[in-house]
Design a protein around this motif. Sequence first.
Motif, mmCIF file in Angstrom:
data_model
loop_
_atom_site.group_PDB
_atom_site.id
_atom_site.type_symbol
_atom_site.label_atom_id
_atom_site.label_comp_id
_atom_site.label_asym_id
_atom_site.label_seq_id
_atom_site.Cartn_x
_atom_site.Cartn_y
_atom_site.Cartn_z
ATOM 1 N N GLN A 132 0.873 -1.307 0.004
ATOM 2 C CA GLN A 132 -0.057 0.208 0.062
ATOM 3 C C GLN A 132 0.853 1.210 0.141
ATOM 4 O O GLN A 132 0.807 2.200 -0.762
ATOM 5 C CB GLN A 132 -1.026 -0.036 1.139
ATOM 6 C CG GLN A 132 -1.778 -1.153 1.067
ATOM 7 C CD GLN A 132 -2.895 -1.127 2.288
ATOM 8 O OE1 GLN A 132 -2.565 -0.438 3.224
ATOM 9 N NE2 GLN A 132 -3.891 -2.116 2.428
ATOM 10 N N LYS A 133 1.849 1.285 0.880
ATOM 11 C CA LYS A 133 2.726 2.226 0.879
ATOM 12 C C LYS A 133 3.469 2.676 -0.346
ATOM 13 O O LYS A 133 3.645 3.807 -0.914
ATOM 14 C CB LYS A 133 3.788 2.085 2.055
ATOM 15 C CG LYS A 133 3.414 2.327 3.280
ATOM 16 C CD LYS A 133 4.418 2.371 4.454
ATOM 17 C CE LYS A 133 3.878 2.222 5.829
ATOM 18 N NZ LYS A 133 5.074 2.173 6.745
ATOM 19 N N SER B 239 0.859 4.152 -2.999
ATOM 20 C CA SER B 239 0.596 5.571 -2.589
ATOM 21 C C SER B 239 1.951 6.498 -2.864
ATOM 22 O O SER B 239 1.840 7.440 -3.645
ATOM 23 C CB SER B 239 0.483 5.741 -1.149
ATOM 24 O OG SER B 239 1.698 5.358 -0.240
ATOM 25 N N GLN B 240 3.302 6.012 -2.856
ATOM 26 C CA GLN B 240 4.308 6.412 -3.116
ATOM 27 C C GLN B 240 4.391 6.755 -4.797
ATOM 28 O O GLN B 240 5.066 7.584 -5.383
ATOM 29 C CB GLN B 240 5.766 5.864 -2.862
ATOM 30 C CG GLN B 240 5.831 6.004 -1.185
ATOM 31 C CD GLN B 240 6.117 7.236 -0.828
ATOM 32 O OE1 GLN B 240 6.650 8.053 -1.667
ATOM 33 N NE2 GLN B 240 5.888 7.797 0.498
ATOM 34 N N GLU C 221 1.791 6.766 -6.736
ATOM 35 C CA GLU C 221 0.937 7.910 -7.000
ATOM 36 C C GLU C 221 1.452 9.228 -6.739
ATOM 37 O O GLU C 221 1.287 10.175 -7.486
ATOM 38 C CB GLU C 221 -0.522 7.824 -6.299
ATOM 39 C CG GLU C 221 -1.344 6.500 -6.817
ATOM 40 C CD GLU C 221 -2.479 6.179 -5.926
ATOM 41 O OE1 GLU C 221 -2.680 7.080 -5.180
ATOM 42 O OE2 GLU C 221 -3.105 5.284 -6.047
#
Length: 372
Positions: free
Chosen positions: A87-88, A91-92, A94
């Motif tokens: 998930q991280k 997000s990174q 994105e």
Amino acid sequence: MTDTTNQLPATVSKEPSARQKLWPVWLVAILALIIALALALWSWQQWNNHQAVMQTLEGLQQDTAQLEDLYGDRGSQQSQRLQSLEQKLASQRELIATQQRQIDHNARELLEAGNRTRTDWLLAEAEYLLRIANQRLMIEKDIRGAMSALEAADEVLAESDDIGVYPVRQQLAREILALKGLTGVDRTGLYLKLEAAIDSIHQLTDQALISENAPGFVVNTGAEEDADSEPGAIAQAWNKVKSTLMQVVVVRRMDEPVKPLLSPDQSAYARLNLQLMLEEAEMAVLRGNQPLYERALTKARTTIDDWYNASNPRVTALSDTLAELAQKNVDPELPDISQSLGLLKERLAGRLNANNGNGEDNAGGGNGGDDS
């Protein structure tokens, strides 16, 4: 006889032979006993070893179960960590994509800004000032702030060398003149006057509620009559009966409007009611709502006329102040000052198209020189 006797074999005793034949049996028995003891000892050692092996096996099974549980817990924790890391990472990614788009946009803006001249920057500043003026006038209803912004925009346009801003400045002159013709609303002053009126309401005493025209008001004249003449027993009895009847039966005249007589307990309610009305007028002043402002002041004046004694100086001053405030206009009709902004936008769009056309022509000329 002698010969026969001499030829006979000698007699052998049987006891020694019997003793000689028993010792192998004892030897075998002793050996068997030794072997049995050795086997018993060996079996006992094997049983002990088996028990030790079984205990060791049980301990190994317990350790294996604990290791399996620990591995399962660690596996679930590792899976959760992997999910959080994924998930991280997403997000990174994105964020990196967003930053990349922002960088590309800034690069294009910088490339376009490099082709702009001082006139373009001045026109952009004038457009910003015109936007500020429209917001001040339409949202905040600040006439002075809007006029200042329009004048600043006209000064900026005067500094530019663009001839095409003449229609914009012409429209700006009309809008500035229209704003100068308006009477500014002193909202701060009106708000402070209403606050002073609220303070004067709290200073009204219960005596301000007493009025001779209120129903049930009784003028005490019995003391004066007693001072002039001393009535007899019959007159005293009649006065007592008369006062009792006056307390029981109240005669009201309906041919003229009467004012309600409020008790001291109702005085607090009356003051609070007036305070809420004036606070409503304050809100109308801040919002520029003329109908709400007039309605709140009308209700407050009607309440003062109906519930309070007009001969009281504080009541008279408060009523005069509210009558003066009711004549104020908190929502004057505002002119439209957006036409100058529209004209300036058209001018900016025309300059941008002209610059793009010149850039394409220059690029075509450069390619032609390379081809030649």
